[in-house]
Write a protein that holds these residues in place. Structure first.
Motif, PDB file in Angstrom:
ATOM      1  N   GLY A  39       4.908   7.968  -2.998  1.00 12.06           N
ATOM      2  CA  GLY A  39       4.124   6.874  -2.226  1.00 12.06           C
ATOM      3  C   GLY A  39       3.396   7.274  -0.907  1.00 12.06           C
ATOM      4  N   THR A  40       3.745   8.147  -0.151  1.00 14.74           N
ATOM      5  CA  THR A  40       3.176   8.523   0.899  1.00 14.74           C
ATOM      6  C   THR A  40       1.945   9.395   0.768  1.00 14.74           C
ATOM      7  OG1 THR A  40       5.406   8.900   2.348  1.00 14.74           O
ATOM      8  CG2 THR A  40       3.438   9.931   3.159  1.00 14.74           C
ATOM      9  N   LEU A  41       1.893  10.128  -0.380  1.00 17.08           N
ATOM     10  CA  LEU A  41       0.761  10.865  -0.684  1.00 17.08           C
ATOM     11  C   LEU A  41      -0.209   9.830  -1.318  1.00 17.08           C
ATOM     12  CD1 LEU A  41       2.197  13.932  -2.725  1.00 17.08           C
ATOM     13  CD2 LEU A  41       1.157  13.843  -0.494  1.00 17.08           C
ATOM     14  N   CYS A  42       0.065   8.826  -2.085  1.00 20.76           N
ATOM     15  CA  CYS A  42      -0.615   7.757  -2.501  1.00 20.76           C
ATOM     16  C   CYS A  42      -1.453   6.857  -1.650  1.00 20.76           C
ATOM     17  CB  CYS A  42      -0.041   6.898  -3.510  1.00 20.76           C
ATOM     18  SG  CYS A  42       0.455   7.905  -5.254  1.00 20.76           S
ATOM     19  N   LEU A  44      -1.825   7.781   1.743  1.00 19.24           N
ATOM     20  CA  LEU A  44      -2.959   8.794   2.188  1.00 19.24           C
ATOM     21  C   LEU A  44      -4.280   8.835   1.391  1.00 19.24           C
ATOM     22  CD1 LEU A  44      -0.908  11.709   3.509  1.00 19.24           C
ATOM     23  CD2 LEU A  44      -1.846   9.987   4.913  1.00 19.24           C
ATOM     24  N   ALA A  45      -4.029   8.923   0.079  1.00 23.62           N
ATOM     25  CA  ALA A  45      -5.121   8.694  -0.708  1.00 23.62           C
ATOM     26  C   ALA A  45      -5.773   7.345  -0.640  1.00 23.62           C
ATOM     27  CB  ALA A  45      -4.754   8.981  -2.251  1.00 23.62           C
ATOM     28  N   ARG A  46      -5.242   6.472  -0.630  1.00 22.31           N
ATOM     29  CA  ARG A  46      -6.034   5.182  -0.350  1.00 22.31           C
ATOM     30  C   ARG A  46      -6.458   4.942   0.803  1.00 22.31           C
ATOM     31  NH1 ARG A  46      -3.309  -0.071  -3.017  1.00 22.31           N
ATOM     32  NH2 ARG A  46      -5.615  -0.453  -3.354  1.00 22.31           N
ATOM     33  N   VAL A  47      -6.157   5.322   1.812  1.00 20.66           N
ATOM     34  CA  VAL A  47      -6.830   5.237   3.289  1.00 20.66           C
ATOM     35  C   VAL A  47      -7.883   6.286   3.542  1.00 20.66           C
ATOM     36  CG1 VAL A  47      -6.175   4.993   5.607  1.00 20.66           C
ATOM     37  CG2 VAL A  47      -4.507   4.189   4.250  1.00 20.66           C
ATOM     38  N   TYR A  48      -7.574   7.384   3.217  1.00 24.36           N
ATOM     39  CA  TYR A  48      -8.472   8.585   3.763  1.00 24.36           C
ATOM     40  C   TYR A  48      -9.074   9.297   2.235  1.00 24.36           C
ATOM     41  CZ  TYR A  48      -5.813   8.128   7.825  1.00 24.36           C
ATOM     42  OH  TYR A  48      -5.312   7.779   9.211  1.00 24.36           O
ATOM     43  N   GLY A  49      -8.654   8.992   1.249  1.00 29.40           N
ATOM     44  CA  GLY A  49      -9.192   9.630   0.011  1.00 29.40           C
ATOM     45  C   GLY A  49     -10.573   9.158  -0.205  1.00 29.40           C
ATOM     46  N   GLY A  50     -11.356   9.709  -1.080  1.00 25.77           N
ATOM     47  CA  GLY A  50     -12.553   9.389  -1.548  1.00 25.77           C
ATOM     48  C   GLY A  50     -12.636   8.257  -2.511  1.00 25.77           C
ATOM     49  N   PRO A  51     -13.691   7.481  -3.033  1.00 25.38           N
ATOM     50  CA  PRO A  51     -13.382   6.488  -3.977  1.00 25.38           C
ATOM     51  C   PRO A  51     -12.760   6.702  -5.374  1.00 25.38           C
ATOM     52  CG  PRO A  51     -15.856   7.150  -3.345  1.00 25.38           C
ATOM     53  CD  PRO A  51     -14.820   8.319  -2.897  1.00 25.38           C
ATOM     54  N   LEU A  56      -7.717   5.679  -8.214  1.00 31.47           N
ATOM     55  CA  LEU A  56      -6.632   6.071  -8.962  1.00 31.47           C
ATOM     56  C   LEU A  56      -5.394   5.524  -8.462  1.00 31.47           C
ATOM     57  CD1 LEU A  56      -7.444   9.540  -9.909  1.00 31.47           C
ATOM     58  CD2 LEU A  56      -7.360   7.699 -11.651  1.00 31.47           C
ATOM     59  N   ALA A  57      -5.248   5.608  -7.013  1.00 29.12           N
ATOM     60  CA  ALA A  57      -3.787   5.290  -6.500  1.00 29.12           C
ATOM     61  C   ALA A  57      -3.768   3.701  -6.605  1.00 29.12           C
ATOM     62  CB  ALA A  57      -3.995   5.799  -4.827  1.00 29.12           C
ATOM     63  N   GLY A  58      -4.997   2.760  -6.529  1.00 33.16           N
ATOM     64  CA  GLY A  58      -5.039   1.696  -6.287  1.00 33.16           C
ATOM     65  C   GLY A  58      -4.474   1.143  -7.750  1.00 33.16           C
ATOM     66  N   GLY A 102       7.547   4.643  -5.838  1.00 34.71           N
ATOM     67  CA  GLY A 102       6.314   5.214  -5.405  1.00 34.71           C
ATOM     68  C   GLY A 102       5.277   4.246  -5.219  1.00 34.71           C
ATOM     69  N   ALA A 103       5.226   3.246  -6.224  1.00 33.98           N
ATOM     70  CA  ALA A 103       4.292   2.155  -6.060  1.00 33.98           C
ATOM     71  C   ALA A 103       4.457   1.408  -4.816  1.00 33.98           C
ATOM     72  CB  ALA A 103       4.123   1.530  -7.207  1.00 33.98           C
TER      73      ALA A 103
END
Length: 227
Positions: A39-42, A44-51, A56-58, A102-103
């Motif tokens: 969940g923490t990695l996802c 971070l992906a939702r906040v700082y990741g690319g489109p 994917l995380a969403g 995780g979700a």
């Protein structure tokens, strides 16, 4: 009402309940830890990741949060087996519970991460912190502190929801209760006992999260509100 309670079977079957409760603890503690990491990695992906990472995380979050946990467990246990990957009931239970935890953790941690003010990030840049140092010390720990009560509550809910894994023959507490009641025909008494055990486990988990909060968060420790 002529029904008479009879708990005599408990003298012989209490080791079964202890074993079931212990497996419940093992399954859920591992799932909570792994689910928090996922969940923490996802988050971070939702906040700082690319489109792409954000989508994917969403998508992962929306799919898991809008389908029943039982269906997720069946997909992991029966679906993977159909594809040739045969996992034990316990491993399948941990995998499904981790995915589910995780979700929900993703959205909880995302809220915490987004609550960090931009000025704090700018201050980290002025101090010369690397991006990794900023994420670990300026973003993640304060974010976790702010949402820690929600994380603790989600962990307790996952422990209670783990009873569903009895449907794939994971021999946790509820599966043990089903077996005992089928042998003793004392359904009422068996499930009363199991309800009491789940209440005790909930209290134990809350105590555990409280202790972890004391260790991790100095400010909460000073205020006396670690959870």
């Amino acid at each position: 009402m002529s029904y008479k309670f009879d708990f005599e079977f408990l003298a012989e079957r209490w080791p079964d309940f202890v074993a079931g409760a212990w497996l419940t603890i093992q399954l859920t503690v591992l799932s909570i830890a792994l689910g928090f990491l996922v969940g923490t990695l996802c988050a971070l992906a939702r906040v700082y990741g690319g489109p792409v990472l954000r989508r994917l995380a969403g998508g992962y979050v929306e799919i898991i949060r809008n389908t029943p946990l039982l269906i997720q467990i069946f997909i992991v246990y029966f679906g993977l087996s159909s594809l040739g990957l045969k996992l034990s009931a316990e491993v399948s239970a941990v995998l499904a519970l981790t995915i589910n935890m995780g979700a929900y953790t993703t959205e909880i941690m995302r809220a915490g991460i987004e609550s960090i003010q931009r000025t704090q990030l700018e201050a980290a840049d002025c101090l010369g912190l690397t991006r990794l140092q900023t994420i670990l010390h300026v973003v993640l720990l304060p974010a976790m502190e702010r949402v820690y009560p929600s994380l603790g509550s989600q962990g307790v809910l996952l422990m209670l929801a783990s009873s569903i894994t009895s449907q794939i023959s994971a021999e946790e507490l509820t599966a043990t209760a089903n077996l005992v009641q089928s042998d003793t025909y004392r359904s009422f008494e068996v499930y009363v006992i199991v309800a009491v055990v789940y209440l005790a486990l909930s209290a134990l988990y809350r105590l555990g999260f409280w202790a972890i909060g004391l260790i991790l968060f100095e400010r909460r420790r000073r205020l006396g509100t670690p959870l």
